[in-house]
Design a protein around this motif. Sequence first.
Motif, PDB file in Angstrom:
ATOM      1  N   ASP A   1      46.411  29.958 -15.729  1.00 15.74           N
ATOM      2  CA  ASP A   1      47.861  30.151 -15.723  1.00 15.74           C
ATOM      3  C   ASP A   1      48.604  29.310 -14.695  1.00 15.74           C
ATOM      4  O   ASP A   1      49.619  28.692 -15.011  1.00 15.74           O
ATOM      5  CB  ASP A   1      48.176  31.635 -15.512  1.00 15.74           C
ATOM      6  N   ALA A   2      48.098  29.260 -13.458  1.00 18.49           N
ATOM      7  CA  ALA A   2      48.792  28.511 -12.405  1.00 18.49           C
ATOM      8  C   ALA A   2      48.836  27.016 -12.731  1.00 18.49           C
ATOM      9  O   ALA A   2      49.873  26.362 -12.588  1.00 18.49           O
ATOM     10  CB  ALA A   2      48.112  28.736 -11.052  1.00 18.49           C
ATOM     11  N   ALA A   3      47.700  26.479 -13.193  1.00 18.38           N
ATOM     12  CA  ALA A   3      47.641  25.055 -13.536  1.00 18.38           C
ATOM     13  C   ALA A   3      48.517  24.751 -14.748  1.00 18.38           C
ATOM     14  O   ALA A   3      49.165  23.701 -14.813  1.00 18.38           O
ATOM     15  CB  ALA A   3      46.198  24.652 -13.818  1.00 18.38           C
ATOM     16  N   TYR A   4      48.561  25.680 -15.683  1.00 17.93           N
ATOM     17  CA  TYR A   4      49.386  25.500 -16.874  1.00 17.93           C
ATOM     18  C   TYR A   4      50.865  25.504 -16.520  1.00 17.93           C
ATOM     19  O   TYR A   4      51.638  24.683 -17.031  1.00 17.93           O
ATOM     20  CB  TYR A   4      49.075  26.606 -17.880  1.00 17.93           C
ATOM     21  N   GLN A   5      51.268  26.403 -15.646  1.00 14.80           N
ATOM     22  CA  GLN A   5      52.668  26.440 -15.221  1.00 14.80           C
ATOM     23  C   GLN A   5      53.045  25.153 -14.490  1.00 14.80           C
ATOM     24  O   GLN A   5      54.167  24.664 -14.612  1.00 14.80           O
ATOM     25  CB  GLN A   5      52.931  27.662 -14.344  1.00 14.80           C
ATOM     26  N   ARG A   6      52.109  24.599 -13.744  1.00 22.01           N
ATOM     27  CA  ARG A   6      52.361  23.320 -13.060  1.00 22.01           C
ATOM     28  C   ARG A   6      52.522  22.200 -14.092  1.00 22.01           C
ATOM     29  O   ARG A   6      53.379  21.317 -13.947  1.00 22.01           O
ATOM     30  CB  ARG A   6      51.216  23.002 -12.100  1.00 22.01           C
ATOM     31  N   LEU A   7      51.693  22.245 -15.150  1.00 21.76           N
ATOM     32  CA  LEU A   7      51.818  21.274 -16.233  1.00 21.76           C
ATOM     33  C   LEU A   7      53.210  21.341 -16.854  1.00 21.76           C
ATOM     34  O   LEU A   7      53.849  20.312 -17.089  1.00 21.76           O
ATOM     35  CB  LEU A   7      50.753  21.560 -17.301  1.00 21.76           C
ATOM     36  N   LEU A   8      53.699  22.556 -17.103  1.00 23.63           N
ATOM     37  CA  LEU A   8      55.029  22.716 -17.684  1.00 23.63           C
ATOM     38  C   LEU A   8      56.114  22.182 -16.751  1.00 23.63           C
ATOM     39  O   LEU A   8      57.057  21.515 -17.193  1.00 23.63           O
ATOM     40  CB  LEU A   8      55.301  24.185 -18.002  1.00 23.63           C
TER      41      LEU A   8
ATOM     42  N   SER B   1      65.853  24.521 -29.640  1.00 29.51           N
ATOM     43  CA  SER B   1      65.572  23.110 -29.372  1.00 29.51           C
ATOM     44  C   SER B   1      64.766  22.898 -28.093  1.00 29.51           C
ATOM     45  O   SER B   1      64.386  21.775 -27.780  1.00 29.51           O
ATOM     46  CB  SER B   1      66.888  22.319 -29.267  1.00 29.51           C
ATOM     47  N   GLN B   2      64.491  23.983 -27.374  1.00 28.26           N
ATOM     48  CA  GLN B   2      63.746  23.877 -26.128  1.00 28.26           C
ATOM     49  C   GLN B   2      62.281  24.253 -26.331  1.00 28.26           C
ATOM     50  O   GLN B   2      61.941  25.006 -27.254  1.00 28.26           O
ATOM     51  CB  GLN B   2      64.363  24.792 -25.060  1.00 28.26           C
ATOM     52  N   LEU B   3      61.429  23.740 -25.474  1.00 26.33           N
ATOM     53  CA  LEU B   3      60.008  24.041 -25.525  1.00 26.33           C
ATOM     54  C   LEU B   3      59.788  25.555 -25.450  1.00 26.33           C
ATOM     55  O   LEU B   3      60.413  26.242 -24.650  1.00 26.33           O
ATOM     56  CB  LEU B   3      59.294  23.331 -24.376  1.00 26.33           C
ATOM     57  N   ILE B   4      58.897  26.076 -26.293  1.00 32.27           N
ATOM     58  CA  ILE B   4      58.620  27.514 -26.343  1.00 32.27           C
ATOM     59  C   ILE B   4      57.244  27.775 -25.744  1.00 32.27           C
ATOM     60  O   ILE B   4      56.223  27.338 -26.294  1.00 32.27           O
ATOM     61  CB  ILE B   4      58.655  28.034 -27.797  1.00 32.27           C
ATOM     62  N   ASP B   5      57.208  28.464 -24.623  1.00 29.44           N
ATOM     63  CA  ASP B   5      55.954  28.833 -23.964  1.00 29.44           C
ATOM     64  C   ASP B   5      55.492  30.171 -24.548  1.00 29.44           C
ATOM     65  O   ASP B   5      56.140  31.193 -24.367  1.00 29.44           O
ATOM     66  CB  ASP B   5      56.198  28.949 -22.452  1.00 29.44           C
ATOM     67  N   TRP B   6      54.353  30.181 -25.232  1.00 29.26           N
ATOM     68  CA  TRP B   6      53.915  31.376 -25.951  1.00 29.26           C
ATOM     69  C   TRP B   6      53.838  32.612 -25.051  1.00 29.26           C
ATOM     70  O   TRP B   6      54.403  33.651 -25.358  1.00 29.26           O
ATOM     71  CB  TRP B   6      52.547  31.154 -26.593  1.00 29.26           C
ATOM     72  N   TRP B   7      53.118  32.473 -23.950  1.00 32.53           N
ATOM     73  CA  TRP B   7      52.927  33.649 -23.105  1.00 32.53           C
ATOM     74  C   TRP B   7      54.137  33.940 -22.239  1.00 32.53           C
ATOM     75  O   TRP B   7      54.320  35.053 -21.792  1.00 32.53           O
ATOM     76  CB  TRP B   7      51.637  33.511 -22.299  1.00 32.53           C
ATOM     77  N   GLY B   8      54.960  32.932 -22.053  1.00 38.98           N
ATOM     78  CA  GLY B   8      56.234  33.176 -21.389  1.00 38.98           C
ATOM     79  C   GLY B   8      57.091  34.094 -22.234  1.00 38.98           C
ATOM     80  O   GLY B   8      57.740  35.015 -21.738  1.00 38.98           O
ATOM     81  N   GLU B   9      57.104  33.843 -23.556  1.00 39.35           N
ATOM     82  CA  GLU B   9      57.840  34.708 -24.477  1.00 39.35           C
ATOM     83  C   GLU B   9      57.217  36.101 -24.530  1.00 39.35           C
ATOM     84  O   GLU B   9      57.925  37.108 -24.576  1.00 39.35           O
ATOM     85  CB  GLU B   9      57.851  34.097 -25.884  1.00 39.35           C
ATOM     86  N   SER B  10      55.902  36.144 -24.512  1.00 37.13           N
ATOM     87  CA  SER B  10      55.206  37.434 -24.573  1.00 37.13           C
ATOM     88  C   SER B  10      55.541  38.308 -23.372  1.00 37.13           C
ATOM     89  O   SER B  10      55.738  39.521 -23.499  1.00 37.13           O
ATOM     90  CB  SER B  10      53.690  37.203 -24.636  1.00 37.13           C
TER      91      SER B  10
END
Length: 215
Positions: free
Chosen positions: A142-149, A86-95
């Motif tokens: 990556d850094a900007a994307y992590q900030r978005l999350l 039920s939680q947001l799945i970060d593709w590259w976080g999982e990778s």
Amino acid sequence: MHFIAALFQATTLDEAFAAYERQMQALGVESVMYTFVPQIYLDAHLSIVPLFKTSGSYSPGFLKHYQEAGFEQHDFTVKKILQGESQLIDWWGESRKCHLSKHEQNIVVTAREDYGIRNGMTIPLQSGIGIGGISCISADKDAAYQRLLRERAEALFCCAQLFHAHVMTRPQLNAFFMTALLEKLSVKERRLLPFLITGLPMKTVISNLPKSTYS
């Protein structure tokens, strides 16, 4: 408020999706893809190819590759949603967690290296009549994307849930998926469907079917 007003004024899925797409882009997401499969198809194990509603900029090359290669059979986001995630799945976080299979990892590598999809996420969507997900891709590094999350994950999740709930309660909107999925059924599956909507267990349905239905 503009998003909610546009959503409730929509008379077609195209209009509702356009309103949702604008909202997501305002939150910093490049493009989105919406997928839904009715629960009855999952319960009956019918051979359904997932249907998508996508932004025009949602890497059509990768989506075509995804469908032709049968990536849905090895998509870890699909597996996690089916398992009740039920939680947001970060593709590259999982990778980066190194627990993906070779086939699952290949989807991530293909998206990034062959189609330039720098970052992506999937928001699981659960409802009483089916499951789905909204996948979002971002051109941010990556850094900007992590900030978005960190800063907007909750807003992204809430907007996705609101859009999905609205679509699921409006027959004129979810008819897009229902009609297309029905068209993909085989003759045998179409014969079986009226018996499945009774809600009875599959074993009970099959044991009470006339032989002509599944022969």
